[in-house]
Scaffold this active site. Structure first.
Site: not given
Length: 474
Positions: A42, A189, A453
């Protein structure tokens, strides 16, 4: 065919099955897989990979739509569903070929047929010999020392709304659409339903989500569920929560479906996607010939090492009804094999398994959220950092609220017991959180780890520092 020819025969060639086969082969065992369809199961053919391929196409389309926010002016644009599907199929085929190559590399025998477990007989003192039946009605027996059941799961139907593969669809059906409907109602949901809601709204389909419970994503934090709901509403999705349907509320017509979502409102849609969960594929695999027990839903009962009541027969993946996630299936498979042949292995801690939802925005979590911790009477404190404070997230996302990352701390032990995220690239960030949990890392260790960063992952550094009241940018 000699008795005990195989050290291990595996029923099912999905994620759990082929991973177990590779690990067993690495340990020097002779292994066979019985798979009636395609290797990869699957996840590869009807789940993880094809849906994420289509979600990537939707992401590109969304970026084009929003390009003006990045200073890029795009004139007329369009998308081609057939090309999207073709790309999806190409990716799936490439991954499928890779798995087939791995089987050859590891000398694993593949039997393309339907496998069933046989009971004891004059030829075998224990149950577990596998009968393989082929499409041409021929069959053969695979004697073995051990069996691993990895037969996966199937989409669950509503008893009053069975799949007709035309107007009432399963998640399998929707991956084969050649034309998009103008409107669709998604019943459920949960993770699968919301991923398709996010995909289809980006492709211009009118999407309604119908949830029987009080809220969507009941296993995630209420804040995250509400954030995602608000985001999807802003993009056009309509939600109906606390809406438990019954036979009288739904009428299937030849080209549409009418649904009464409350006493004052009825909607009519072209298609319905029923996405209420998955059931184990354990019917007609010969369990009646063994001592194996199942629960009321058909999930195979196993111990901490994935052994069934027949100790030489193990089970892993969706068919045991734990966390139905591909990476969890892989871990279960490896544990089963390690215990089977080496007698060792650490039982899985399912609370430390990462979970991801590939909507936009993405959702990821590991461990507890405040609600689930409180349900177990664990006293907690929580710390949150908004992605609005992270430079790379501001660069990536144009919305005013970019989501957040929250850490849940056991108030008595100061141990990290959960990390929950919604925002950009969190399905990648969760792996850092998973490593932190695996290493029993602390918040300050996370905070003092240097993060490049600008990067999205700086949110975790700031979060770790915030726990110790040392955050710099929040």
């Amino acid at each position: 065919m000699s008795e005990n020819q195989y050290d291990l025969v595996i029923l099912g060639g999905g994620t759990a099955g082929y991973v177990a086969a590779i690990r067993a082969s690495q340990l020097g065992n002779k292994v066979a897989i019985v798979e009636k369809s395609l290797l990869g199961g699957t996840c590869l053919h009807k789940g993880c990979i094809p849906t994420k391929a289509l979600l990537k196409s939707a992401e590109v389309l969304r970026t084009v739509k929003d390009s003006v926010h990045f200073g890029v002016n795009v004139g007329q644009y369009s998308f081609d569903l057939k090309s999207m599907m073709k790309r999806k199929d190409k990716i799936v085929n490439q991954m499928h070929q890779g798995i087939e190559s791995l089987m050859q590399k590891n000398h694993i025998d593949i039997f393309n047929g339907t496998g069933r477990i046989m009971g004891t007989s004059i030829f075998s003192p224990q149950s577990g010999t596998i009968s393989v039946e082929y499409d041409n009605v021929e069959s053969e027996l695979l004697p073995n020392q051990n069996v691993l059941i990895a037969t996966g799961s199937l989409p669950t139907q509503l008893p009053f709304l069975p799949f007709n593969h035309n107007t009432v669809l399963s998640s399998n059906d929707i991956l084969q659409l050649t034309d998009l409907p103008a409107s669709i109602a998604i019943i459920g949901g949960g993770v699968i339903g919301l991923e398709f809601a996010s995909l289809l709204i980006d492709l211009g389909v009118n999407v309604s989500v119908i949830e029987a419970g009080e809220r969507i994503l009941p296993n995630e934090s209420a804040q995250i569920a509400n954030f995602l709901k608000t985001s999807l509403i802003a993009r056009g999705v309509t939600f109906y929560e606390n809406c438990a349907l019954n036979e009288s509320a739904v009428k299937v017509n030849s080209n549409s479906v009418t649904i009464q979502v409350n006493k004052d409102k009825t909607i009519e849609v072209e298609k319905v996607l029923v996405s209420i969960g998955r059931k184990p594929n354990t019917d007609d695999i010969g369990l009646n010939n063994t001592k194996i027990k199942t629960d009321d839903n058909g999930n195979i009962l196993v111990n901490d090492f994935l052994q069934t009541e027949d100790k030489h027969i193990y089970a892993a993946g969706d068919c045991i009804g734990k966390l139905q996630l591909a990476h969890v299936s892989s871990k279960e498979a490896i544990l089963a094999v390690e215990h089977m042949f080496n007698g060792n292995g650490l039982p899985l801690n399912y609370d430390k398994m990462p979970k991801c939802i590939y909507t936009h925005p993405e959702v990821a979590s590991i461990g507890y959220n405040k609600e689930s911790a409180e349900a177990k009477n664990i006293k907690t404190k929580s710390f949150k950092v908004s992605f609005n404070a992270i430079g790379k997230a501001v660069i990536e996302e144009t919305t005013n609220d970019r989501g957040f990352c929250e850490m849940i701390i056991n108030d008595e032990t100061n141990e990290i017991i959960g990390i929950n995220m919604i925002g950009p690239q969190v399905t990648e960030l969760i792996n850092e959180a998973s490593l932190l949990q695996f290493m029993n890392g602390s918040a300050i260790e996370l905070g003092l780890t240097t993060h490049a960063h600008p990067s999205i992952s700086e949110v975790l550094m700031e979060l770790g520092l915030k726990v110790e009241n040392r955050a710099i940018h929040v």
